[in-house]
Design an enzyme around this catalytic site. Sequence first.
Site, PDB file in Angstrom:
ATOM      1  N   ASN A   1      -2.524  47.942  57.593  1.00 51.42           N
ATOM      2  CA  ASN A   1      -3.958  47.602  57.493  1.00 51.42           C
ATOM      3  C   ASN A   1      -4.156  46.350  56.657  1.00 51.42           C
ATOM      4  OD1 ASN A   1      -5.974  49.524  58.811  1.00 51.42           O
ATOM      5  ND2 ASN A   1      -4.433  50.923  57.988  1.00 51.42           N
TER       6      ASN A   1
ATOM      7  N   ILE B   1      -4.504  59.789  44.070  1.00 50.51           N
ATOM      8  CA  ILE B   1      -5.824  60.349  43.784  1.00 50.51           C
ATOM      9  C   ILE B   1      -6.353  59.582  42.581  1.00 50.51           C
ATOM     10  CG2 ILE B   1      -7.035  62.404  42.981  1.00 50.51           C
ATOM     11  CD1 ILE B   1      -5.264  64.030  44.785  1.00 50.51           C
ATOM     12  N   LEU B   2      -7.588  59.123  42.674  1.00 49.55           N
ATOM     13  CA  LEU B   2      -8.131  58.247  41.640  1.00 49.55           C
ATOM     14  C   LEU B   2      -8.967  59.038  40.645  1.00 49.55           C
ATOM     15  CD1 LEU B   2      -9.210  55.471  44.148  1.00 49.55           C
ATOM     16  CD2 LEU B   2      -7.160  55.471  42.715  1.00 49.55           C
TER      17      LEU B   2
ATOM     18  N   HIS C   1      -9.874  55.795  56.207  1.00 46.29           N
ATOM     19  CA  HIS C   1      -9.323  57.142  56.357  1.00 46.29           C
ATOM     20  C   HIS C   1      -9.155  57.427  57.845  1.00 46.29           C
ATOM     21  CE1 HIS C   1      -8.463  61.275  55.308  1.00 46.29           C
ATOM     22  NE2 HIS C   1      -9.269  61.640  56.291  1.00 46.29           N
TER      23      HIS C   1
ATOM     24  N   ASP D   1     -11.934  61.174  49.942  1.00 50.41           N
ATOM     25  CA  ASP D   1     -12.268  60.871  51.339  1.00 50.41           C
ATOM     26  C   ASP D   1     -13.733  61.151  51.668  1.00 50.41           C
ATOM     27  OD1 ASP D   1      -9.637  60.043  51.805  1.00 50.41           O
ATOM     28  OD2 ASP D   1      -8.995  62.066  52.306  1.00 50.41           O
TER      29      ASP D   1
ATOM     30  N   GLU E   1      -7.949  51.139  63.565  1.00 45.76           N
ATOM     31  CA  GLU E   1      -8.019  50.825  62.128  1.00 45.76           C
ATOM     32  C   GLU E   1      -7.854  49.331  61.918  1.00 45.76           C
ATOM     33  OE1 GLU E   1      -5.590  53.171  59.466  1.00 45.76           O
ATOM     34  OE2 GLU E   1      -5.579  54.865  60.837  1.00 45.76           O
TER      35      GLU E   1
HETATM   36  C1  GRF Z   1      -3.445  54.591  57.441  1.00 46.23           C
HETATM   37  O1  GRF Z   1      -3.332  55.639  58.366  1.00 46.23           O
HETATM   38  C2  GRF Z   1      -4.765  54.691  56.727  1.00 46.23           C
HETATM   39  O2  GRF Z   1      -5.788  55.185  57.542  1.00 46.23           O
HETATM   40  C3  GRF Z   1      -4.455  55.668  55.615  1.00 46.23           C
HETATM   41  O3  GRF Z   1      -3.143  55.377  55.233  1.00 46.23           O
HETATM   42  C4  GRF Z   1      -2.450  54.741  56.296  1.00 46.23           C
HETATM   43  C5  GRF Z   1      -1.985  53.424  55.769  1.00 46.23           C
HETATM   44  O4  GRF Z   1      -1.166  52.739  56.682  1.00 46.23           O
HETATM   45  N1  GRF Z   1      -5.420  55.549  54.552  1.00 46.23           N
HETATM   46  P1  GRF Z   1      -0.772  51.247  56.373  1.00 46.23           P
HETATM   47  O5  GRF Z   1      -0.015  51.232  55.056  1.00 46.23           O
HETATM   48  O6  GRF Z   1      -2.011  50.417  56.325  1.00 46.23           O
HETATM   49  O7  GRF Z   1       0.124  50.839  57.518  1.00 46.23           O
END
Ligand code: GRF
Length: 210
Positions: free
Chosen positions: A14, A88-89, A105, A141, A170
Amino acid sequence: MKKVVILISGRGSNMEAILRAQPPVEFAAVISNKADAAGLETARAHGIPTAVLSHKGFDSREAFDAELARLIDGYTPDLIVLAGFMRILSEGFVRHYEGRMINIHPSLLPAFTGLNTHARAIDEGCKLHGCTVHFVTGELDHGPIIAQAAVPVLNDDTPETLSARVLVQEHRLYPEAVRWFAEDRLSLLDGKVRVRLDTVDPSASLRFPA
Ligand code: GRF
């Protein structure tokens, strides 16, 4: 230009999608709590400064989060982007970045908070599944939803095939949300996010099976 710090723990796909999309921001740093996170190498290849702060060796979650906040604040970011940051924050940390920390998420929140979202969506017989970008609040979340994308759940899906289909979305959704933040298109009203867009199609829908 707004300054962005991205937090990762792993592969950072991401993060990479956001860097590649080149939203109008300055990427101040990518920070990982794991020294071997593959995403760190990707960030360096994009010329972004990186830092590692291991959570190991801290007496408490609060102590680690305080040190992390010190590190982050050294870059004076306007926005903190959690991109697979597997921690967890603590309450104080979340409060400190209220309204300027976002997360992605892999489910259509508020369904399936927590882990194993793809397997749980399949187990429940969901026909649509997806991902959500949201502001981070004290509840895991949860938090005001900025954007969501849905994908069909196919009869023969496994958690792996479904997760791969969601991940494609994503990688489209998260860069857009960062761009909206950068362009001041997001506002919070009564705990809900308004996204100011030039065009919206109110008849758009995603239905499956069609
Ligand atoms: C993704 O599935 C995101 O939705 C979740 O953690 C994963 C991260 O994947 N929060 P990446 O490290 O971005 O490849």
